[in-house]
Design a protein around this motif. Structure first.
Motif, PDB file in Angstrom:
ATOM      1  N   PHE A 398       0.822  -1.207   0.000  1.00 33.64           N
ATOM      2  CA  PHE A 398       0.000   0.000   0.000  1.00 33.64           C
ATOM      3  C   PHE A 398       0.857   1.259   0.000  1.00 33.64           C
ATOM      4  CE2 PHE A 398       0.595  -0.594   4.600  1.00 33.64           C
ATOM      5  CZ  PHE A 398       0.671   0.700   5.108  1.00 33.64           C
ATOM      6  N   VAL A 399       0.237   2.350  -0.470  1.00 32.56           N
ATOM      7  CA  VAL A 399       0.857   3.672  -0.469  1.00 32.56           C
ATOM      8  C   VAL A 399       0.387   4.402   0.787  1.00 32.56           C
ATOM      9  CG1 VAL A 399       1.075   5.879  -1.667  1.00 32.56           C
ATOM     10  CG2 VAL A 399       0.924   3.761  -2.983  1.00 32.56           C
ATOM     11  N   PRO A 400       1.296   4.713   1.718  1.00 32.17           N
ATOM     12  CA  PRO A 400       0.857   5.344   2.967  1.00 32.17           C
ATOM     13  C   PRO A 400       0.432   6.790   2.754  1.00 32.17           C
ATOM     14  CG  PRO A 400       3.246   5.214   2.897  1.00 32.17           C
ATOM     15  CD  PRO A 400       2.756   4.485   1.682  1.00 32.17           C
ATOM     16  N   ASP A 401      -0.518   7.229   3.584  1.00 34.40           N
ATOM     17  CA  ASP A 401      -0.893   8.639   3.572  1.00 34.40           C
ATOM     18  C   ASP A 401      -0.091   9.376   4.648  1.00 34.40           C
ATOM     19  OD1 ASP A 401      -2.156   8.041   5.992  1.00 34.40           O
ATOM     20  OD2 ASP A 401      -4.124   7.797   5.065  1.00 34.40           O
ATOM     21  N   ASP A 402      -0.610  10.461   5.165  1.00 30.87           N
ATOM     22  CA  ASP A 402       0.169  11.282   6.090  1.00 30.87           C
ATOM     23  C   ASP A 402       0.154  10.761   7.526  1.00 30.87           C
ATOM     24  OD1 ASP A 402       0.875  12.998   4.052  1.00 30.87           O
ATOM     25  OD2 ASP A 402      -0.873  14.298   4.360  1.00 30.87           O
ATOM     26  N   ASP A 403      -0.671   9.762   7.833  1.00 33.08           N
ATOM     27  CA  ASP A 403      -0.716   9.216   9.184  1.00 33.08           C
ATOM     28  C   ASP A 403       0.513   8.349   9.450  1.00 33.08           C
ATOM     29  OD1 ASP A 403      -3.122  10.457   9.638  1.00 33.08           O
ATOM     30  OD2 ASP A 403      -4.320   8.710   9.050  1.00 33.08           O
ATOM     31  N   GLU A 404       0.739   8.010  10.699  1.00 37.26           N
ATOM     32  CA  GLU A 404       1.849   7.146  11.067  1.00 37.26           C
ATOM     33  C   GLU A 404       1.669   5.771  10.421  1.00 37.26           C
ATOM     34  OE1 GLU A 404       4.623   7.710  12.887  1.00 37.26           O
ATOM     35  OE2 GLU A 404       4.084   9.827  12.920  1.00 37.26           O
ATOM     36  N   VAL A 405       2.757   5.233   9.869  1.00 38.74           N
ATOM     37  CA  VAL A 405       2.675   3.954   9.162  1.00 38.74           C
ATOM     38  C   VAL A 405       2.185   2.821  10.068  1.00 38.74           C
ATOM     39  CG1 VAL A 405       4.044   2.141   8.021  1.00 38.74           C
ATOM     40  CG2 VAL A 405       4.306   4.538   7.341  1.00 38.74           C
ATOM     41  N   PRO A 406       2.686   2.670  11.316  1.00 34.72           N
ATOM     42  CA  PRO A 406       2.164   1.590  12.157  1.00 34.72           C
ATOM     43  C   PRO A 406       0.653   1.668  12.361  1.00 34.72           C
ATOM     44  CG  PRO A 406       4.205   2.429  13.076  1.00 34.72           C
ATOM     45  CD  PRO A 406       3.814   3.366  11.980  1.00 34.72           C
ATOM     46  N   ASP A 407       0.109   2.889  12.515  1.00 36.13           N
ATOM     47  CA  ASP A 407      -1.336   3.039  12.689  1.00 36.13           C
ATOM     48  C   ASP A 407      -2.080   2.597  11.426  1.00 36.13           C
ATOM     49  OD1 ASP A 407      -0.939   4.047  15.232  1.00 36.13           O
ATOM     50  OD2 ASP A 407      -1.003   6.143  14.581  1.00 36.13           O
ATOM     51  N   GLN A 408      -1.532   2.935  10.266  1.00 35.52           N
ATOM     52  CA  GLN A 408      -2.166   2.514   9.021  1.00 35.52           C
ATOM     53  C   GLN A 408      -2.088   0.999   8.843  1.00 35.52           C
ATOM     54  OE1 GLN A 408      -1.505   5.141   5.476  1.00 35.52           O
ATOM     55  NE2 GLN A 408      -0.025   6.132   6.832  1.00 35.52           N
ATOM     56  N   CYS A 409      -0.987   0.406   9.293  1.00 39.05           N
ATOM     57  CA  CYS A 409      -0.870  -1.058   9.222  1.00 39.05           C
ATOM     58  C   CYS A 409      -1.965  -1.718  10.058  1.00 39.05           C
ATOM     59  CB  CYS A 409       0.507  -1.498   9.716  1.00 39.05           C
ATOM     60  SG  CYS A 409       1.875  -1.101   8.594  1.00 39.05           S
ATOM     61  N   ARG A 410      -2.204  -1.205  11.252  1.00 38.95           N
ATOM     62  CA  ARG A 410      -3.250  -1.768  12.113  1.00 38.95           C
ATOM     63  C   ARG A 410      -4.624  -1.598  11.469  1.00 38.95           C
ATOM     64  NH1 ARG A 410       0.251   0.804  15.801  1.00 38.95           N
ATOM     65  NH2 ARG A 410       1.303  -0.686  17.199  1.00 38.95           N
ATOM     66  N   ASP A 411      -4.854  -0.426  10.900  1.00 35.91           N
ATOM     67  CA  ASP A 411      -6.135  -0.155  10.251  1.00 35.91           C
ATOM     68  C   ASP A 411      -6.384  -1.118   9.096  1.00 35.91           C
ATOM     69  OD1 ASP A 411      -8.501   1.400   9.441  1.00 35.91           O
ATOM     70  OD2 ASP A 411      -7.239   2.095   7.796  1.00 35.91           O
ATOM     71  N   LEU A 412      -5.374  -1.340   8.271  1.00 41.36           N
ATOM     72  CA  LEU A 412      -5.548  -2.202   7.115  1.00 41.36           C
ATOM     73  C   LEU A 412      -5.670  -3.665   7.526  1.00 41.36           C
ATOM     74  CD1 LEU A 412      -3.089  -0.402   4.691  1.00 41.36           C
ATOM     75  CD2 LEU A 412      -5.557  -0.622   4.390  1.00 41.36           C
ATOM     76  N   CYS A 413      -4.929  -4.068   8.543  1.00 40.84           N
ATOM     77  CA  CYS A 413      -5.095  -5.441   9.039  1.00 40.84           C
ATOM     78  C   CYS A 413      -6.527  -5.699   9.481  1.00 40.84           C
ATOM     79  CB  CYS A 413      -4.133  -5.706  10.217  1.00 40.84           C
ATOM     80  SG  CYS A 413      -2.411  -5.949   9.736  1.00 40.84           S
TER      81      CYS A 413
END
Length: 421
Positions: A398-413
Motif C-alpha cells: 500500500f501507499v501510505p498517507d500522512d498518518d503514522e505507518v504503524p497506525d495505518q498497518c493496524r487499520d488495514l489489518c
C-alpha cells in the motif's frame, strides 16, 4: 537433436515464487522442488520438463535425479538460483558440480551459522552483537549476567524470527532456552535446522542491541556494490520478538549512515563471510549512529519484499537473480523519486481452521496497490512458537498517507475479515 537452451536451475523455492517465475520466464527455468511444497500448493503444477520433485534432504538422490533429467531431456544448465535459506548449501554444491557461478559451500555455511558470522565480522572490525554458543539454561543465565541483559536467544542456523526470544531476566533465560530446545526437537527433520558439524551446540546467546531495524538487498560483483533496496522494518510489540510486520521502501535512509559508509560496510561484511559475487540481503540495526550487523545471506529478501520492490521500483528481483546467475550484465534502472510504499504482512490472530478470508474492504481502500493471499478455507492455522509459517495469510502493498505507518498497518489489518473455527 541439439540440446535445448540452457536453463536456470531454481533450487528449493515456494509454490508462489515458482508460479511467478514460470509466468515471467516460460520455458527458461528448471525447478528443483521438495514434494511437500507441491502437495500443499494451490498453484498450477508445472510440466515434468519444468519441475523435478525430489526429497531435497537426500542430496545423493538429488544429484542422481537431476543428472538423469538433464540427460533424458537433453537439457543444459546456464545458472543456479536460490531464494530460500535452507536450500542455499544444496544450491552451492550443485553449482560446484556443474561449474556454474554461485557462492561457495563455505561462504553459505558462514552465513547460515550465526555464531560464525559474528566471529568473522568481529575479526574484520565490523559492528555486530557480542555472542556466545550455549549448551544449557545455566549458560544463558551466565551470559545474561556478564552482559548485564537483556539478551537474545536463538537457534544458530534459523532464519527470520523463528524461535528467537528476548530475555529480560534470568527467569526468561531459563524459560526461553527450554522453549528453543523443545522447538528444535520438533524440527529435527527440517532442513533449516540441520546442525553444523563443527558446532557443539545449536543455540546462540547474543547481547540485545536497540535501535531502528533495516533490511537491504544488494548486488556484489568485482568488489563493488549496487544497492537494490533499503527498507525500514515496522515491528509490533504484541508480535513474536523480531517479527517484521511491515517494510517501508523509499525515503527511510538512516540519517547517521551515508551512502559511502553503507557501500563500504556491505563490501566488507560480505567479503568477511567469503562472498565474492552474489545478490545478497543484509539485516542490520542502526545503534548510536552505527550499523550493527545481524544476518546476511546470498539471496534476496523474501516474503512480501519482491512484491514491494516490483510495485515501488518496477524491478523484478526474482528475474534479476536469474539474469545474474547467467552472468548477464546488470541492468538496474531505479526511479529517481519513487513514492513510498509499504509491504504489510497479514497474520492470523488466533489458531484454528480457516473458514473464510474476505478482502473486499481492503480492495475498496484507495491506498492498497496489491493483495496477495496465500491461504484457502480449510487451512490449519497455528501460531508461534509452534509454527511460524501457518499463521501467515499473505500480504498487501500500500501507499501510505500522512498518518503514522504503524497506525495505518493496524487499520488495514482490521479490514481483512477472517473467520476461524
Amino acid at each position: 537433436m541439439p540440446p535445448a537452451d540452457p536453463k536456470v536451475l531454481v533450487v528449493g523455492t515456494t509454490a508462489d515464487y515458482i508460479e511467478w517465475i514460470r509466468t515471467c520466464r516460460p520455458g527458461q527455468v528448471l525447478f528443483l522442488t521438495d514434494p511437500g511444497v507441491r502437495r500443499e500448493a494451490d498453484q498450477p503444477t508445472p510440466s515434468p520438463d519444468e519441475e523435478i520433485l525430489c526429497d531435497l534432504a537426500d542430496e545423493p538422490r538429488v544429484f542422481e535425479v537431476l543428472a538423469h533429467h538433464l540427460h533424458e531431456r537433453r537439457m543444459g544448465l546456464g545458472g543456479v538460483a536460490c531464494y530460500d535459506c535452507e536450500s542455499m548449501a544444496l544450491a552451492a554444491r550443485l553449482a560446484e558440480e556443474y561449474r556454474l557461478p554461485y557462492p561457495s559451500v563455505q561462504a553459505v555455511n558462514n552465513c547460515r551459522d550465526k555464531y560464525r558470522s559474528r566471529m568473522l565480522w568481529k575479526e574484520h572490525h565490523l559492528d555486530t552483537p557480542d555472542a556466545r554458543m550455549i549448551q544449557s539454561a545455566g549458560d544463558a543465565i551466565q551470559f545474561f549476567r556478564e552482559t548485564g541483559g537483556p539478551c537474545v536467544l536463538k537457534p544458530v542456523s534459523g532464519s527470520g524470527s523463528e524461535l528467537i526470544f528476548r530475555c529480560d531476566s534470568e527467569a526468561d533465560c531459563e524459560r526461553y532456552y527450554r522453549r528453543i530446545v523443545h522447538g528444535l526437537t520438533q524440527r529435527l527433520n527440517h532442513r533449516l535446522y540441520q546442525p553444523f558439524a563443527e558446532v557443539g551446540a545449536d543455540i546462540l546467546a547474543e547481547a540485545y542491541v536497540g535501535g531502528e531495524e533495516y533490511s537491504c538487498d544488494f548486488v556484489l560483483e568485482n568488489n563493488r556494490v549496487t544497492l537494490i533496496r533499503l527498507t525500514r522494518k515496522v515491528l509490533f510489540p504484541q508480535d513474536p520478538f523480531g517479527t517484521a510486520k511491515a517494510y517501508i521502501l523509499s525515503g527511510v535512509w538512516p540519517d547517521a549512515i551515508d551512502a559511502g559508509e553503507l557501500e563500504r560496510t556491505l563490501v566488507r561484511s560480505a567479503g568477511a563471510l567469503g562472498i565474492q559475487r552474489a545478490v545478497c540481503m543484509l539485516d542490520f540495526i542502526v545503534h548510536n549512529g552505527k550499523m550493527v550487523l545481524l544476518e546476511m545471506a546470498p539471496r534476496p529478501g523474501g516474503d512480501c519484499l519482491p512484491s514491494l520492490v516490483r510495485q515501488c521500483y518496477q524491478v523484478d528481483v526474482l528475474q534479476l537473480v536469474q539474469d545474474f546467475s547467467r552472468r548477464k550484465p546488470l541492468v538496474l534502472n531505479l526511479p529517481a523519486n519513487p513514492r513510498p510504499m509499504v509491504g504489510l504482512r497479514l497474520h492470523a490472530a488466533r489458531e484454528g481452521t480457516l473458514v473464510s478470508l474476505d478482502a473486499r474492504e481492503l480492495r475498496r481502500d484507495s491506498r492498497v496497490q496489491e493483495i496477495h493471499l496465500i491461504r484457502q478455507p480449510g487451512h490449519r492455522i497455528k501460531r508461534p512458537p509452534e509454527d511460524y509459517d501457518a499463521w501467515l495469510l499473505g500480504h498487501i502493498i500500500f501507499v501510505p498517507d500522512d498518518d503514522e505507518v504503524p497506525d495505518q498497518c493496524r487499520d488495514l489489518c482490521d479490514k481483512l475479515a477472517i473467520k476461524v473455527a
